[in-house]
Design an enzyme around this catalytic site. Structure first.
Site, mmCIF file in Angstrom:
data_model
loop_
_atom_site.group_PDB
_atom_site.id
_atom_site.type_symbol
_atom_site.label_atom_id
_atom_site.label_comp_id
_atom_site.label_asym_id
_atom_site.label_seq_id
_atom_site.Cartn_x
_atom_site.Cartn_y
_atom_site.Cartn_z
ATOM 1 C CG ASP A 113 65.616 27.474 37.498
ATOM 2 O OD1 ASP A 113 65.891 27.287 36.373
ATOM 3 O OD2 ASP A 113 65.088 28.852 37.573
ATOM 4 C CG ASP A 149 69.184 19.414 31.166
ATOM 5 O OD1 ASP A 149 67.733 19.978 30.517
ATOM 6 O OD2 ASP A 149 69.907 18.778 31.723
HETATM 7 C C1 LIG Z 1 68.126 26.912 33.625
HETATM 8 S S1 LIG Z 1 68.505 28.923 33.515
HETATM 9 C C2 LIG Z 1 68.703 28.484 31.259
HETATM 10 C C3 LIG Z 1 69.663 29.822 30.465
HETATM 11 C C4 LIG Z 1 69.028 29.647 29.132
HETATM 12 N N1 LIG Z 1 67.959 29.863 28.836
HETATM 13 C C5 LIG Z 1 69.971 28.307 28.856
HETATM 14 O O1 LIG Z 1 68.613 27.620 28.371
HETATM 15 O O2 LIG Z 1 71.077 28.622 28.605
HETATM 16 C C6 LIG Z 1 66.945 29.363 33.287
HETATM 17 C C7 LIG Z 1 66.852 30.645 33.867
HETATM 18 O O3 LIG Z 1 65.440 30.871 33.629
HETATM 19 C C8 LIG Z 1 65.367 31.996 34.968
HETATM 20 N N2 LIG Z 1 63.780 32.331 35.609
HETATM 21 C C9 LIG Z 1 63.709 31.184 35.876
HETATM 22 N N3 LIG Z 1 62.051 31.242 36.601
HETATM 23 C C10 LIG Z 1 61.565 32.316 35.624
HETATM 24 C C11 LIG Z 1 60.626 33.641 35.926
HETATM 25 N N4 LIG Z 1 59.762 32.960 36.126
HETATM 26 N N5 LIG Z 1 60.934 34.427 35.014
HETATM 27 C C12 LIG Z 1 61.997 35.017 34.660
HETATM 28 N N6 LIG Z 1 63.158 33.857 34.313
HETATM 29 C C13 LIG Z 1 62.899 33.168 35.215
HETATM 30 C C14 LIG Z 1 66.432 31.571 35.656
HETATM 31 O O4 LIG Z 1 67.005 32.514 36.675
HETATM 32 C C15 LIG Z 1 67.265 31.212 34.552
HETATM 33 O O5 LIG Z 1 68.422 32.075 34.252
#
Ligand SMILES: C[S@@+](CC[C@H](N)C(=O)[O-])C[C@H]1O[C@@H](n2cnc3c(N)ncnc32)[C@H](O)[C@@H]1O
Length: 209
Positions: A113, A149
């Site tokens: 994120d 990205d």
């Molecule tokens: C933009 S999505 C990308 C998902 C996947 N890695 C992809 O490339 O399709 C980012 C993911 O990271 C998770 N996430 C964000 N911060 C996190 C944290 N501190 N610990 C675990 N997961 C986290 C979010 O809930 C989300 O599912």
């Protein structure tokens, strides 16, 4: 379902019990890849089914996604894949997870994120203290992969990792993907979207020295 979860919320202060490798995997001696922020884990399912000579572990903060992924692992009787729910920073900083960071062969941060607002930067999963903890724990030769990205986020992650002198960037030209956790170069869900929409992808690989 909520797309963004604040990882600093008190909801994530408590972490679940982390099982041992013997409980997670059929063969705990296989090399281990850890994917941080794995969402529903589709990328890890692709990897685990194709590369049975690796173990894969995903950490994701959205509980419902982890619950569904765990059910799928059970139904399909996949023995080299495990999911943990919670904030990856909290989980990996906890004493009961030291065995994970000490034994991991590689870690990926795929399209984490971005948290665009400056006051929200502290919610980003890659933080200097987190990288410091990884550098103290990971074995020499183990790898970190980053992919995004978002150029600003890429620069931030690159700067944060390289500010720790225990990590060095690897030239992707010299990297043998066939020996890595992802020899078939499977794409994550976000990556598929980015490729279809012809957006830029910024990526780096770092080695613990
Ligand atoms: C933009 S999505 C990308 C998902 C996947 N890695 C992809 O490339 O399709 C980012 C993911 O990271 C998770 N996430 C964000 N911060 C996190 C944290 N501190 N610990 C675990 N997961 C986290 C979010 O809930 C989300 O599912």
């Amino acid at each position: 379902m909520r797309q963004h979860v604040n990882p600093l919320s008190k909801n994530f202060d408590e972490i679940e019990r982390i099982p041992s490798f013997i409980e997670m995997f059929d063969d705990p001696k296989l090399p281990l890849h850890l994917d941080i922020g794995c969402a529903a884990g589709e990328f890890l399912f692709d990897l685990a089914l194709a590369n049975t000579n690796w173990n894969y572990l995903g950490i994701e903060i959205r509980q419902r996604l982890v619950k569904t992924a765990k059910l799928k692992v059970k139904e399909r009787e996949i023995k080299n894949l495990y999911f943990i729910f919670g904030n990856a920073n909290k989980i990996l900083n906890d004493f009961q997870s030291t065995f994970i960071t000490k034994n991991v062969t590689s870690i990926s941060f795929n399209f984490p994120d971005p948290w665009f607002k400056k006051r929200h930067y502290k919610r980003r999963v890659i933080q200097p203290e987190f990288i410091n903890m990884l550098s103290n724990s990971m074995l020499k030769g183990s790898l970190i992969f980053i992919k995004t990205d978002v150029k600003d986020l890429f620069n931030y992650m690159d700067y944060t990792i390289l500010s720790n002198f225990n990590f060095k960037k690897i030239d992707k030209k010299d990297f043998s993907y066939s020996e890595s956790f992802n020899p078939n170069k499977f794409e994550t869900n976000r990556e598929k979207y980015v490729v279809v929409n012809k957006l830029d992808i910024f990526e780096n690989i770092y080695i613990k020295i």
